[in-house]
Design a protein around this motif. Sequence first.
Motif, PDB file in Angstrom:
ATOM      1  N   ARG A   1      -3.496 -11.854  -2.032  1.00 56.76           N
ATOM      2  CA  ARG A   1      -4.060 -10.597  -2.355  1.00 56.76           C
ATOM      3  C   ARG A   1      -3.051  -9.587  -2.904  1.00 56.76           C
ATOM      4  O   ARG A   1      -3.478  -8.785  -3.845  1.00 56.76           O
ATOM      5  N   VAL A   2      -2.008  -9.647  -2.158  1.00 53.04           N
ATOM      6  CA  VAL A   2      -0.863  -8.808  -2.717  1.00 53.04           C
ATOM      7  C   VAL A   2      -0.610  -9.209  -4.263  1.00 53.04           C
ATOM      8  O   VAL A   2      -0.399  -8.505  -4.966  1.00 53.04           O
ATOM      9  N   ALA A   3      -0.581 -10.716  -4.580  1.00 53.83           N
ATOM     10  CA  ALA A   3      -0.129 -11.155  -5.763  1.00 53.83           C
ATOM     11  C   ALA A   3      -1.285 -10.799  -6.862  1.00 53.83           C
ATOM     12  O   ALA A   3      -0.830 -10.236  -7.779  1.00 53.83           O
TER      13      ALA A   3
ATOM     14  N   ALA B   1      -0.664  -8.031  -9.733  1.00 56.24           N
ATOM     15  CA  ALA B   1      -0.830  -8.426 -10.996  1.00 56.24           C
ATOM     16  C   ALA B   1      -1.757  -7.472 -11.731  1.00 56.24           C
ATOM     17  O   ALA B   1      -1.529  -7.004 -13.022  1.00 56.24           O
ATOM     18  N   ARG B   2      -2.750  -7.009 -11.065  1.00 60.25           N
ATOM     19  CA  ARG B   2      -3.454  -5.784 -11.630  1.00 60.25           C
ATOM     20  C   ARG B   2      -2.718  -4.423 -11.806  1.00 60.25           C
ATOM     21  O   ARG B   2      -3.212  -3.712 -12.598  1.00 60.25           O
ATOM     22  N   TYR B   3      -2.153  -4.207 -10.682  1.00 65.17           N
ATOM     23  CA  TYR B   3      -1.863  -2.625 -10.743  1.00 65.17           C
ATOM     24  C   TYR B   3      -0.388  -2.310 -10.949  1.00 65.17           C
ATOM     25  O   TYR B   3       0.073  -1.453 -11.295  1.00 65.17           O
ATOM     26  N   ALA B   4       0.545  -3.556 -10.717  1.00 67.53           N
ATOM     27  CA  ALA B   4       2.081  -3.438 -10.834  1.00 67.53           C
ATOM     28  C   ALA B   4       2.591  -2.788 -12.213  1.00 67.53           C
ATOM     29  O   ALA B   4       3.444  -1.647 -12.327  1.00 67.53           O
ATOM     30  N   PRO B   5       1.855  -3.146 -13.311  1.00 66.53           N
ATOM     31  CA  PRO B   5       2.395  -2.779 -14.552  1.00 66.53           C
ATOM     32  C   PRO B   5       2.110  -1.175 -14.555  1.00 66.53           C
ATOM     33  O   PRO B   5       3.178  -0.350 -15.112  1.00 66.53           O
TER      34      PRO B   5
ATOM     35  N   THR C   1      -4.300 -17.512   6.975  1.00 65.33           N
ATOM     36  CA  THR C   1      -4.183 -16.080   6.803  1.00 65.33           C
ATOM     37  C   THR C   1      -3.142 -15.408   6.308  1.00 65.33           C
ATOM     38  O   THR C   1      -3.439 -14.666   5.123  1.00 65.33           O
ATOM     39  N   GLU C   2      -1.981 -15.973   6.164  1.00 68.43           N
ATOM     40  CA  GLU C   2      -0.935 -15.506   5.552  1.00 68.43           C
ATOM     41  C   GLU C   2      -1.035 -15.746   4.020  1.00 68.43           C
ATOM     42  O   GLU C   2      -0.799 -15.049   3.042  1.00 68.43           O
ATOM     43  N   LEU C   3      -1.740 -16.993   3.617  1.00 72.08           N
ATOM     44  CA  LEU C   3      -1.794 -17.458   2.402  1.00 72.08           C
ATOM     45  C   LEU C   3      -2.874 -16.478   1.951  1.00 72.08           C
ATOM     46  O   LEU C   3      -2.644 -16.209   0.470  1.00 72.08           O
ATOM     47  N   THR C   4      -3.828 -16.134   2.380  1.00 71.71           N
ATOM     48  CA  THR C   4      -4.916 -15.193   1.754  1.00 71.71           C
ATOM     49  C   THR C   4      -4.271 -13.810   1.486  1.00 71.71           C
ATOM     50  O   THR C   4      -4.591 -13.258   0.647  1.00 71.71           O
ATOM     51  N   ARG C   5      -3.316 -13.301   2.640  1.00 78.26           N
ATOM     52  CA  ARG C   5      -2.565 -12.014   2.422  1.00 78.26           C
ATOM     53  C   ARG C   5      -1.706 -12.173   1.386  1.00 78.26           C
ATOM     54  O   ARG C   5      -1.697 -10.992   0.397  1.00 78.26           O
TER      55      ARG C   5
END
Length: 195
Positions: free
Chosen positions: A94-96, A100-104, A87-91
């Motif tokens: 998702r955060v990564a 990657a998509r929205y951070a810039p 579950t933590e790996l999945t979370r």
Amino acid sequence: MNDINDHQLEKAICRTQKGEPAAFEIVVRRFEAPLRAWLAGHVPPGIDVDEVAQRTFVAAYTRLEEYTPGTQFGSWLFTIANYQLKTELTRLRRVADYHARYAPDLLQRELERRSSEPPEIFVERLDYLKVCVDSLGEHLRRFITWRYEEEIPLDEMASRCGRSVAAVKKQLWLIRQKLQQCVENRVAAAEGELS
């Protein structure tokens, strides 16, 4: 090395299932070290072993009625730990992905917003931050001094305070949260005085 045998463990589980939550402490003491060791061998960097271990014990406690006394509690607990880890790996994935998509785009917006603010705001916030750091107790302020003034590595900080590196990371995160809230409160109070 704990000295809790299987009989004592099963007895503690039964007592917990019958409504004596304090008996679960025996279960935690029996499996705390082996569970953390197992997690430490399976988690990638960036995952807090202590946090996953804690979630595992909480999940085991809340689902304890599903455990059949006399069967392999350790296997049952480690299965829960495995699911908690997944579950933590999945979370984290998702955060990564989100970053990657929205951070810039978010970073660009934040930079534009900050560059449009008058420089006095930064000076004011820096003054608030100094006051907020001063308001921390010495036991918390030492982490700030070690990390941001003396630039001491996390492992040395952990050694100095007798905690794990993960615990020091968590402590720094909590302190940063507290400082951010303190500064925001002071900004809001100052804005309230102006209106």
